[in-house]
Design an enzyme around this catalytic site. Sequence first.
Site, short mmCIF file in Angstrom:
data_model
loop_
_atom_site.label_atom_id
_atom_site.label_comp_id
_atom_site.label_asym_id
_atom_site.label_seq_id
_atom_site.Cartn_x
_atom_site.Cartn_y
_atom_site.Cartn_z
N HIS A 126 9.43 5.95 3.13
CA HIS A 126 8.41 6.99 3.29
C HIS A 126 9.14 8.30 3.62
O HIS A 126 10.21 8.27 4.24
CB HIS A 126 7.51 6.56 4.46
CG HIS A 126 6.32 7.41 4.70
ND1 HIS A 126 6.37 8.62 5.36
CD2 HIS A 126 5.01 7.21 4.41
CE1 HIS A 126 5.15 9.12 5.45
NE2 HIS A 126 4.30 8.28 4.88
N ASP A 203 11.90 1.52 10.62
CA ASP A 203 10.58 2.13 10.49
C ASP A 203 9.57 0.98 10.48
O ASP A 203 9.43 0.27 9.49
CB ASP A 203 10.53 2.94 9.18
CG ASP A 203 9.13 3.43 8.85
OD1 ASP A 203 8.16 3.02 9.53
OD2 ASP A 203 9.00 4.21 7.89
N GLN A 206 4.48 -0.10 8.95
CA GLN A 206 3.61 -1.03 8.22
C GLN A 206 3.75 -2.48 8.69
O GLN A 206 2.97 -3.33 8.29
CB GLN A 206 3.90 -0.96 6.71
CG GLN A 206 3.60 0.37 6.06
CD GLN A 206 2.11 0.66 5.94
OE1 GLN A 206 1.28 -0.24 5.97
NE2 GLN A 206 1.76 1.93 5.81
N LYS A 229 -1.89 2.80 12.81
CA LYS A 229 -1.80 1.76 11.77
C LYS A 229 -1.93 0.36 12.38
O LYS A 229 -1.77 -0.64 11.71
CB LYS A 229 -0.49 1.91 11.00
CG LYS A 229 -0.43 3.19 10.17
CD LYS A 229 0.81 3.26 9.35
CE LYS A 229 1.12 4.66 8.86
NZ LYS A 229 0.32 5.07 7.71
N CYS A 367 3.55 9.58 -0.14
CA CYS A 367 4.69 10.12 0.63
C CYS A 367 5.98 9.38 0.31
O CYS A 367 6.80 9.13 1.22
CB CYS A 367 4.43 10.09 2.13
SG CYS A 367 3.06 11.14 2.64
N1 PLP Z 1 6.68 5.00 7.36
C1 PLP Z 1 5.84 4.26 6.64
C2 PLP Z 1 6.34 3.04 5.95
C3 PLP Z 1 4.49 4.64 6.54
O1 PLP Z 1 3.64 3.91 5.83
C4 PLP Z 1 4.07 5.81 7.22
C5 PLP Z 1 2.67 6.29 7.09
O2 PLP Z 1 2.04 6.13 6.07
C6 PLP Z 1 4.99 6.53 7.97
C7 PLP Z 1 6.29 6.10 8.01
C8 PLP Z 1 4.59 7.76 8.73
O3 PLP Z 1 3.70 7.41 9.75
P1 PLP Z 1 2.93 8.54 10.58
O4 PLP Z 1 2.30 9.44 9.56
O5 PLP Z 1 1.93 7.78 11.39
O6 PLP Z 1 3.94 9.24 11.40
#
Ligand code: PLP
Length: 409
Positions: A126, A203, A206, A229, A367
Amino acid sequence: MENLNAIFARVREEFPALTQKVHGKKLSYLDSGATTLKPRSVIDRITHFYSYETSNVHRGAHYLGDVATQGFEGARHSVAKFLNASSSDEIIFVRGTTEGVNLVAQTWGHVGLKAGDEILITEMEHHGNIVPWQMLAEQVGAKVVAAGILENGELDLEDFKKKLSSKTKIVAFTASSNVLGTNTDMKLLTRLAHDAGAKVLIDGAQIVSQISVDVQDIDCDFFVFSAHKLFGPFGFGAVFGKKALLEQMPPYQGGGSMIAKVTIEKTTYNDVPFRFEAGTPHVEGAVGLHAAIDFVHRIGFDKIHAYEMDLLKYATEKLLAIPDVKIYGMAANKGPIVSFNIKGAHHSDVGQILDQEGVAVRAGHHCTQPLMARLGVPGTVRASLSVYNNHDDIDALVKAVAKAREMLL
Ligand code: PLP
């Protein structure tokens, strides 16, 4: 399965959002990868906080201040247990995954990296786990390198090993791709990174709603996730960091609460984790996350996983039975996400038709522009499943996709 279906039918009733219609149709919410809906227990906990516990924390001034502080620090303890961290001192509260990655990049990054070093990520990250590293790389003269993926959406382990070298100082990878659904082998990748002398940031955005995470067993150095999430509130999340590392890191932002002593000439800083939490924190975010953790524990991750895997299998089979549908990501170990396109139709048009049918999905690049470039598409339609979904939701999706195909091709 009968039994699980009955359990999750009751879980579904805990989500008020699902009682409404959209565009006159029953809502099938299949966008949990973007954010999960919130159960009544989380909504009630936040309402209770604002109704009866509103006060600033860590000021020790009066009764309500103590109640709010206990709620806030109780949440830290709950997150530490949730991740199996060895102590609450290893949990820093942030706004979410993105801020968590930025915090590590801008603190550890400035003591752990120098010109010529490399940061290893993967092609399925992401933007929240790409851009902060690029910014750091530019500041210190380091380089971001990405390990590739295989045709089925799994990480290319050979490429990962090839790109891991003595120059690699940190490996930052997703535990679960928000597009392909691919779940990476957190323990293996961490061991390989450590063998090469690199630190590891995972990260966890998910993964936290899918399985129980044990940061001591994985042995990662940092793990970040977002509350929203995981059935919790927006604008809140946590960073796990090994205490010995946190103690070496400079502060992230300056201000109240993160200090030990301030004079006009000089400031000394608070202990970890408070050193990284400047200003009045998001107290209701913390108590809401605590309630969300209680919610998933009440159901149990073994049941959640079994149920979501049944939904994923059902959705994959049904979608693949529609002509011209192509699914991106068929890894053996997958989270409950199906990304697809109808060949010859634009993902946004498909998304719009689905919305008119009451089926909420995400259509776009999610993203993950480098991943879209790797897949050779501008975007996909993504259906992401959670504990409140059922076979009816998937049937609604499949019917709407078949309709979109007829309208668009
Ligand atoms: N990493 C992953 C795999 C994600 O799916 C997301 C959000 O969609 C993020 C990072 C970023 O999360 P946040 O927007 O809650 O900071």
